[in-house]
Design a protein around this motif. Sequence first.
Motif, short mmCIF file in Angstrom:
data_model
loop_
_atom_site.label_atom_id
_atom_site.label_comp_id
_atom_site.label_asym_id
_atom_site.label_seq_id
_atom_site.Cartn_x
_atom_site.Cartn_y
_atom_site.Cartn_z
N GLY A 117 9.12 0.88 41.94
CA GLY A 117 8.76 2.08 41.04
C GLY A 117 7.39 2.19 40.93
N ILE A 118 6.50 1.20 41.10
CA ILE A 118 5.06 1.36 41.17
C ILE A 118 4.61 1.80 42.48
CG2 ILE A 118 2.86 -0.26 41.00
CD1 ILE A 118 4.45 -2.16 38.99
N LEU A 119 5.16 1.28 43.52
CA LEU A 119 4.82 1.79 44.97
C LEU A 119 5.20 3.23 45.15
CD1 LEU A 119 6.14 -1.31 46.93
CD2 LEU A 119 3.67 -0.77 46.18
N ASP A 120 6.10 3.66 44.45
CA ASP A 120 6.69 4.99 44.61
C ASP A 120 5.81 5.92 43.66
OD1 ASP A 120 8.04 7.53 44.90
OD2 ASP A 120 9.62 7.00 43.40
N GLN A 121 4.58 6.19 43.92
CA GLN A 121 3.62 6.97 43.26
C GLN A 121 3.91 8.25 42.68
OE1 GLN A 121 -0.21 5.98 44.54
NE2 GLN A 121 0.23 3.95 43.65
N ASP A 122 4.75 8.99 43.72
CA ASP A 122 5.16 10.24 43.01
C ASP A 122 6.37 10.46 42.41
OD1 ASP A 122 7.05 10.04 45.25
OD2 ASP A 122 6.04 11.67 46.41
N LYS A 123 6.81 9.32 42.26
CA LYS A 123 8.41 9.04 41.36
C LYS A 123 9.54 10.01 42.13
CE LYS A 123 6.20 6.31 38.95
NZ LYS A 123 5.87 5.04 39.31
N SER A 124 9.39 9.90 43.67
CA SER A 124 10.38 10.72 44.06
C SER A 124 11.72 9.90 44.34
CB SER A 124 9.79 11.24 45.46
OG SER A 124 9.55 10.26 46.26
N ILE A 127 9.81 5.82 49.06
CA ILE A 127 8.50 5.68 49.46
C ILE A 127 8.35 6.31 50.83
CG2 ILE A 127 6.79 3.67 50.36
CD1 ILE A 127 8.33 1.93 48.35
N GLU A 128 7.48 7.44 50.78
CA GLU A 128 7.25 8.07 52.11
C GLU A 128 5.96 7.29 52.90
OE1 GLU A 128 9.18 10.86 49.22
OE2 GLU A 128 7.34 9.77 48.87
N GLU A 129 5.69 8.06 54.06
CA GLU A 129 4.49 7.33 54.77
C GLU A 129 3.29 7.24 54.42
OE1 GLU A 129 3.32 7.86 59.51
OE2 GLU A 129 5.30 8.14 58.96
N GLU A 130 2.95 8.49 53.69
CA GLU A 130 1.67 8.53 52.99
C GLU A 130 1.41 7.09 51.94
OE1 GLU A 130 3.94 11.32 52.48
OE2 GLU A 130 3.31 11.56 54.67
N GLU A 131 2.73 7.08 51.18
CA GLU A 131 2.46 6.08 50.35
C GLU A 131 2.59 4.70 50.89
OE1 GLU A 131 5.14 7.98 46.25
OE2 GLU A 131 6.20 7.58 48.12
N LEU A 132 3.41 4.62 51.85
CA LEU A 132 3.47 3.34 52.49
C LEU A 132 1.81 2.73 53.08
CD1 LEU A 132 5.71 1.36 52.92
CD2 LEU A 132 6.04 2.37 55.14
#
Length: 109
Positions: free
Chosen positions: A49-56, A59-64
Amino acid sequence: MAITDILSAKDIESALSSCQADDSFNYKSFFSTVGLSTKTPDQIKKVFGILDQDKSGFIEEEELQLFLKNFSSKARVLTSAETKAFMAAGDTDGDGKIGVEEFQSLVKA
């Protein structure tokens, strides 16, 4: 919730210091060193949940690419090669993103 609510600052520092150089990031050794691989599924879900910055919910490539920055603002971004390898390891259904179940499997791998 802060990531240090789940993981110790000392373990985070140790894990980050092991991958300071470009192309030195290894998700298996990082998860082990930071202590995430020994956490409960619920704790891993909270880190997700912390890593999923846009709360979608993914975890997309930009977040990774910014993965290490979640552990310390001073950390580097992952290189393109590291990001693609990390995504390939985690994205088991081939949809171009990592869901919570995929992340839990990746952490425990």
